[in-house]
Structure formats: C-alpha cells, structure tokens
Write an enzyme that holds these catalytic residues in place. Structure first.
Site, short mmCIF file in Angstrom:
data_model
loop_
_atom_site.label_atom_id
_atom_site.label_comp_id
_atom_site.label_asym_id
_atom_site.label_seq_id
_atom_site.Cartn_x
_atom_site.Cartn_y
_atom_site.Cartn_z
N ARG A 1 15.38 -25.81 4.09
CA ARG A 1 15.31 -26.57 2.84
C ARG A 1 16.71 -27.11 2.51
O ARG A 1 17.66 -26.32 2.33
CB ARG A 1 14.80 -25.67 1.72
CG ARG A 1 14.91 -26.24 0.33
CD ARG A 1 13.81 -27.23 0.04
NE ARG A 1 13.84 -27.62 -1.37
CZ ARG A 1 13.23 -28.70 -1.82
NH1 ARG A 1 12.53 -29.48 -1.02
NH2 ARG A 1 13.29 -29.00 -3.10
N ILE B 1 13.81 -18.10 -4.18
CA ILE B 1 14.46 -18.95 -3.16
C ILE B 1 13.58 -20.15 -2.82
O ILE B 1 14.07 -21.24 -2.54
CB ILE B 1 14.83 -18.09 -1.92
CG1 ILE B 1 16.00 -17.18 -2.27
CG2 ILE B 1 15.14 -18.96 -0.69
CD1 ILE B 1 16.37 -16.14 -1.24
N GLU C 1 -0.44 5.84 -5.11
CA GLU C 1 0.07 7.06 -4.46
C GLU C 1 1.25 7.67 -5.23
O GLU C 1 2.27 8.05 -4.68
CB GLU C 1 0.39 6.80 -2.99
CG GLU C 1 -0.89 6.40 -2.28
CD GLU C 1 -1.04 6.87 -0.86
OE1 GLU C 1 -0.33 7.78 -0.44
OE2 GLU C 1 -1.92 6.32 -0.20
N GLY D 1 0.98 10.33 2.83
CA GLY D 1 0.57 9.05 2.23
C GLY D 1 1.75 8.28 1.67
O GLY D 1 1.82 7.05 1.77
N PHE E 1 -10.15 8.93 -0.34
CA PHE E 1 -9.47 10.09 -0.96
C PHE E 1 -9.79 10.04 -2.46
O PHE E 1 -9.40 9.09 -3.13
CB PHE E 1 -7.97 9.91 -0.70
CG PHE E 1 -7.04 10.93 -1.31
CD1 PHE E 1 -6.84 12.15 -0.70
CD2 PHE E 1 -6.33 10.64 -2.47
CE1 PHE E 1 -5.93 13.07 -1.22
CE2 PHE E 1 -5.44 11.56 -3.01
CZ PHE E 1 -5.24 12.78 -2.38
N SER F 1 -1.47 10.07 -13.26
CA SER F 1 -0.22 10.76 -12.89
C SER F 1 -0.40 12.27 -13.00
O SER F 1 0.10 13.02 -12.15
CB SER F 1 0.92 10.30 -13.81
OG SER F 1 1.22 8.95 -13.54
N GLU G 1 -8.77 10.17 -11.75
CA GLU G 1 -9.84 9.97 -12.75
C GLU G 1 -9.26 9.17 -13.91
O GLU G 1 -8.04 9.08 -14.04
CB GLU G 1 -10.36 11.33 -13.25
CG GLU G 1 -10.95 12.16 -12.11
CD GLU G 1 -11.40 13.55 -12.55
OE1 GLU G 1 -11.30 13.87 -13.76
OE2 GLU G 1 -11.83 14.31 -11.67
N GLN H 1 26.45 -20.03 -1.96
CA GLN H 1 26.78 -18.60 -2.10
C GLN H 1 25.74 -17.82 -2.92
O GLN H 1 25.42 -16.68 -2.58
CB GLN H 1 28.17 -18.44 -2.72
CG GLN H 1 28.67 -17.02 -2.57
CD GLN H 1 30.04 -16.83 -3.18
OE1 GLN H 1 30.24 -17.08 -4.37
NE2 GLN H 1 30.99 -16.42 -2.38
N1 CAA Z 1 3.16 20.18 -0.88
C1 CAA Z 1 2.69 21.45 -1.03
N2 CAA Z 1 2.47 22.01 -2.26
C2 CAA Z 1 2.75 21.27 -3.33
C3 CAA Z 1 3.25 19.96 -3.25
C4 CAA Z 1 3.47 19.42 -1.95
N3 CAA Z 1 3.94 18.19 -1.79
N4 CAA Z 1 3.42 19.47 -4.49
C5 CAA Z 1 3.06 20.43 -5.34
N5 CAA Z 1 2.63 21.52 -4.64
C6 CAA Z 1 2.18 22.80 -5.18
C7 CAA Z 1 3.30 23.43 -6.01
O1 CAA Z 1 4.16 24.19 -5.21
C8 CAA Z 1 2.52 24.27 -6.99
O2 CAA Z 1 2.12 25.48 -6.37
P1 CAA Z 1 2.54 26.90 -7.02
O3 CAA Z 1 2.01 26.83 -8.42
O4 CAA Z 1 1.87 27.87 -6.13
O5 CAA Z 1 4.04 26.92 -6.98
C9 CAA Z 1 1.24 23.47 -7.22
O6 CAA Z 1 1.12 22.58 -6.09
C10 CAA Z 1 1.29 22.66 -8.51
O7 CAA Z 1 2.43 21.82 -8.44
P2 CAA Z 1 3.15 21.25 -9.74
O8 CAA Z 1 3.35 22.39 -10.71
O9 CAA Z 1 4.34 20.48 -9.31
O10 CAA Z 1 1.98 20.33 -10.33
P3 CAA Z 1 2.00 19.30 -11.54
O11 CAA Z 1 0.72 19.43 -12.25
O12 CAA Z 1 3.27 19.43 -12.30
O13 CAA Z 1 1.92 17.87 -10.80
C11 CAA Z 1 2.71 15.90 -9.73
C12 CAA Z 1 2.82 17.41 -9.94
C13 CAA Z 1 3.74 15.62 -8.64
C14 CAA Z 1 3.05 15.09 -10.94
C15 CAA Z 1 1.31 15.54 -9.20
O14 CAA Z 1 0.34 15.68 -10.21
C16 CAA Z 1 1.24 14.12 -8.66
O15 CAA Z 1 1.62 13.87 -7.51
N6 CAA Z 1 0.74 13.16 -9.47
C17 CAA Z 1 0.49 11.82 -9.00
C18 CAA Z 1 -0.85 11.75 -8.35
C19 CAA Z 1 -0.93 10.68 -7.31
O16 CAA Z 1 -0.01 10.45 -6.54
N7 CAA Z 1 -2.07 10.04 -7.24
C20 CAA Z 1 -2.31 9.07 -6.24
C21 CAA Z 1 -3.75 9.00 -5.97
S1 CAA Z 1 -4.14 8.37 -4.39
C22 CAA Z 1 -3.77 6.75 -4.36
O17 CAA Z 1 -3.23 6.16 -5.21
C23 CAA Z 1 -4.03 6.23 -3.02
C24 CAA Z 1 -4.67 4.98 -2.86
O18 CAA Z 1 -5.72 4.75 -3.38
C25 CAA Z 1 -4.09 4.03 -1.90
#
Ligand code: CAA
Length: 379
Positions: free
Chosen positions: A268, A337, A363, A242, A123, A132, A127, A279
């Site tokens: 232990r 512990i 995530e 996820g 996935f 975030s 970047e 406790q």
């Molecule tokens: N389901 C459907 N739509 C969603 C949604 C969801 N869960 N979350 C947001 N949206 C939609 C919103 O409704 C909005 O749509 P509209 O404009 O049409 O209303 C659009 O997406 C934009 O949403 P936001 O305005 O809330 O967007 P934002 O820029 O404020 O960001 C955020 C929100 C939650 C902070 C998001 O950027 C985020 O989740 N950031 C963290 C990123 C992340 O989790 N990265 C992990 C990478 S993967 C990883 O780590 C995995 C690994 O390797 C193991």
C-alpha cells in the site's frame, strides 16, 4: 544450550497441518463466517489425515502426540480459521476429563469408538450462574441405585449441537462446593438430553455454541469419572491442556493478522512510499512481530512442561492470557494498518479482530487466568 527449533518430525507435522489448513480451511474461512455451518466435510478430512484427537494416546485410537507437537499443529490450523479449527480440535477438551479421571475400561469404551469414527464431543461445565465460578454449578446428580439422575442446564457449550458424547459436571451436594462435583460421560442419545438455544455470536461464527438441557437424564454409575467429588479436579486438569490450546488459537490469529498487515504495509503506497516504511506503522509492525513470537515461546514452554509430566497450570494460564491478549491487540492493529479497508468485510482482518475477542473470554476469562497464575505465584 536451548534449541527452539522444532525437530524433523515436528517440522513434518507442521507441514502437514499447514498444507491441510491452507488447502481445506483458509479458502472457505470467510464463507463459513458469513454463512455459519457445521464443517462436517472438513472435519472428516482432518480426521482422515490424522489432525484430530492429537494428544489422546494411541491405545485409545488417538494420535498419541505430545502437547508441544499438538501446539505446533494447532497454530497452523488456527492461522487459517479459528472457528473451523475449534470444531476440529474440540475433542481434546471434551475428552480431557475422561483421560484425566476415567478408568482404562471407560477410555476404551468411549474414546476408541469416538476417535475411530471421527465424531466430536463436548465439555459441559459452564452454566448461566456458574461461569468464572465454575465450582458454583447447580446441575444436580442424584444417586438412585445403580445410576445417577442428572437435572440442570449447561450453556455456552462448544459443539453442543453436534456432539456424540458429553463430559458433564454435576453436583451431588451444592453445599460441598467443588468437593461435591462429579464428572460423567453422557452419550448424546441419553433420553432427557436436549439442545437449547444456539448462540448467535460476534465472531468465530461457525463455532457451534449452545445450551445442553438435562431433564431426568439417567447415567449409569459406571459412567462416573473417578470417585464422587473428584470431578472438579478433572475439569481443571482438562482446562490446563485446553488453555495451552487456546494460547495456540491466539497465536494463530495474531500470526495471520500480522502477516496480512505486513503484506499490506509493503504494497500500500501513500505519500509516494509503502506505508510500512513510515515510522508510526513500522514500529507497530515490530511490536506485532515481537508479541507473536513471545506468545509462541510461552505456549511452547507450557506445552513442554506438560510433556515432561510437570505441573503446568500457571504456565498454561499465562500462555492463554498473554497469547489471546496479543491476538486482540495485533488483530486490532492489523485493522488499523489497513485503514478504512480493514473495517470492511472485503478484508480478512475484520474477521480476525471479531474472532479474537472470544479468545479473551472462553476457557477462563483472561481475568480468571490471571487469578490462576497470580494465585500460583503467591502459594
Ligand atoms: N489441576 C488440578 N487440580 C486443580 C487445578 C488444576 N489445574 N485447579 C484447581 N484444582 C483443585 C485445587 O487444588 C483444589 O483442590 P483441594 O481443595 O483439594 O486443594 C480444588 O481443585 C478447588 O480449587 P480452587 O479452590 O482453586 O477452586 P475455585 O472454586 O477457587 O475455582 C477457578 C478456581 C480457577 C476460578 C476455576 O473455577 C476456574 O477455572 N474458573 C473458570 C472456568 C472456566 O475456565 N471455564 C471454561 C469453560 S470451557 C470453555 O470455555 C471451552 C470452550 O467452550 C471452548
């Protein structure tokens, strides 16, 4: 009446996963931690017994399970080793955007061969300057006739070095923010796609995490998910599932640490008594057990909403931050512990504590997940 017991079928899934995890993963968890490697043979065996691609529908060669079934399985796998389980489970996040936004033809073309072969995917959202703030990503997608040209760099991509295909998010116009983002299915063999730095991490050592570099990568228009500008939504929908999965990572870790601490505290002896009868430690164990069990309930609840096709964004975020904060606290207490022994590599709890830290970060950091949950409460 609310019944929290798994069904007979779920108990059978749980047993299959527990038997597999205890036989194939747990015995080599410390070895893979000390000497990180791609667990190819374990992945192959997990695929053969049906422990991969759990929630992908059967028509696309997945297991067709619900998210609650998957959570029950995933807890068992993660209790054995979160890094190895992460490599087995990564397809659910990688293929999430394809399931969320792909056409039937795209799902058949890309998911069936991936799932049948037992290969893994990645996935590609994060970047260097967009972690975030995922909506601020800079990887560009330029439409040229019947294809897009992708340029940019992804980082912290789980399984990047070994993926057969990637869900890549890129923008057609950064000034449009999240509305400019598109999702693409990018096969590994695409010219211009290469792997950069592989991260050397504190914990989850055998979880491969690396950069993906895209230099003039040509992606056919038919590999775009949905319409232009819909990609961010598909990424977020994949992250909902996820985050439930990461809650099971926290849960598995916390349970493993609790069980190790309890066993140690019973055997232990200091001052003539098992240390668990004092406790101070006895209360710690009670708190650990309560935190593990409440993490499980939050996780199962979020998963059950998904299975009822209800929006579960807030509950997934809550389960994620709660279960992974629990993992950090419980693994730290488990080391405590164990005393001096817990700080050595001879005891599993040292690894569990290092592994737990990452669960609060990936995530969506737990701060971002609180933002997601808190934002939903205020809407
Ligand atoms: N389901 C459907 N739509 C969603 C949604 C969801 N869960 N979350 C947001 N949206 C939609 C919103 O409704 C909005 O749509 P509209 O404009 O049409 O209303 C659009 O997406 C934009 O949403 P936001 O305005 O809330 O967007 P934002 O820029 O404020 O960001 C955020 C929100 C939650 C902070 C998001 O950027 C985020 O989740 N950031 C963290 C990123 C992340 O989790 N990265 C992990 C990478 S993967 C990883 O780590 C995995 C690994 O390797 C193991």
């Amino acid at each position: 009446m609310i019944d929290f017991s798994p069904s007979e079928q779920q108990k059978a899934f749980q047993k299959t996963a527990r038997d597999f995890a205890q036989k194939e993963i747990a015995p080599v968890a410390l070895k893979y931690d000390q000497d990180p490697a791609f667990p190819a043979e374990i992945i192959k065996k997990a695929h053969a017994v049906g422990l991969m691609n759990l929630t992908c529908p059967k028509e696309y060669a997945g297991q067709g399970l619900g998210l609650l079934d998957a959570a029950i399985i995933s807890e068992e796998m993660n209790a054995a080793c979160v890094a190895i389980s992460g490599m087995i489970g990564i397809n659910s996040l990688a293929c999430g955007p394809i399931l969320a936004g792909g056409s039937d033809a795209q799902k058949k073309r890309f998911l069936i061969p991936l799932n049948q072969s037992g290969k893994t995917a990645s996935f590609g959202l994060t970047e260097r300057e967009a972690g975030s703030d995922a909506g601020g990503l800079k990887t560009r997608a330029k439409l040229e006739g019947d294809h897009y040209v992708l340029n940019g760099q992804k980082c912290f991509i789980t399984n990047a070095s070994y993926a057969a295909l990637y869900s890549i998010f890129a923008t057609i116009d950064p000034s449009r923010g999240t509305k400019g983002i598109c999702g693409f299915i990018v096969p590994r063999e695409s010219p211009g796609l290469s792997i950069g730095k592989v991260e050397d991490k504190m914990g989850q050592r055998s979880l491969n995490v690396a950069e993906v570099i895209l230099e003039n990568v040509v992606v056919p228009r038919e590999n775009r998910l949905g319409n232009e500008g819909e990609g961010f939504k598909f990424a977020m929908e994949a992250l909902d599932e996820g985050r439930v999965n990461i809650a099971t990572v926290g849960l598995g870790l916390a349970r493993a640490a609790f069980e190790a601490a309890l066993a140690y505290a019973k055997t232990r002896v200091q001052f003539g008594k098992p240390i668990g009868t004092f406790q101070a430690l006895n209360f710690m164990l009670a708190d650990m057990a309560a935190a593990v069990e409440s993490s499980r309930l939050l996780t199962w609840y979020a998963a059950s909403l998904a299975d009822q096709h209800k929006r579960y964004t807030r509950e997934a975020a809550q389960a994620k931050f709660y279960a992974t904060d629990t993992a950090m606290r419980v693994t730290t207490d488990a080391v405590q512990i164990h005393g001096g022994y817990g700080y050595t590599k001879e005891y599993l709890v040292e690894k569990l504590m290092r592994d737990a830290k990452l669960t609060q970060i990936y995530e969506g950091t737990n701060q971002v997940n609180r933002m997601v949950a808190g934002g939903a409460l205020m809407r």
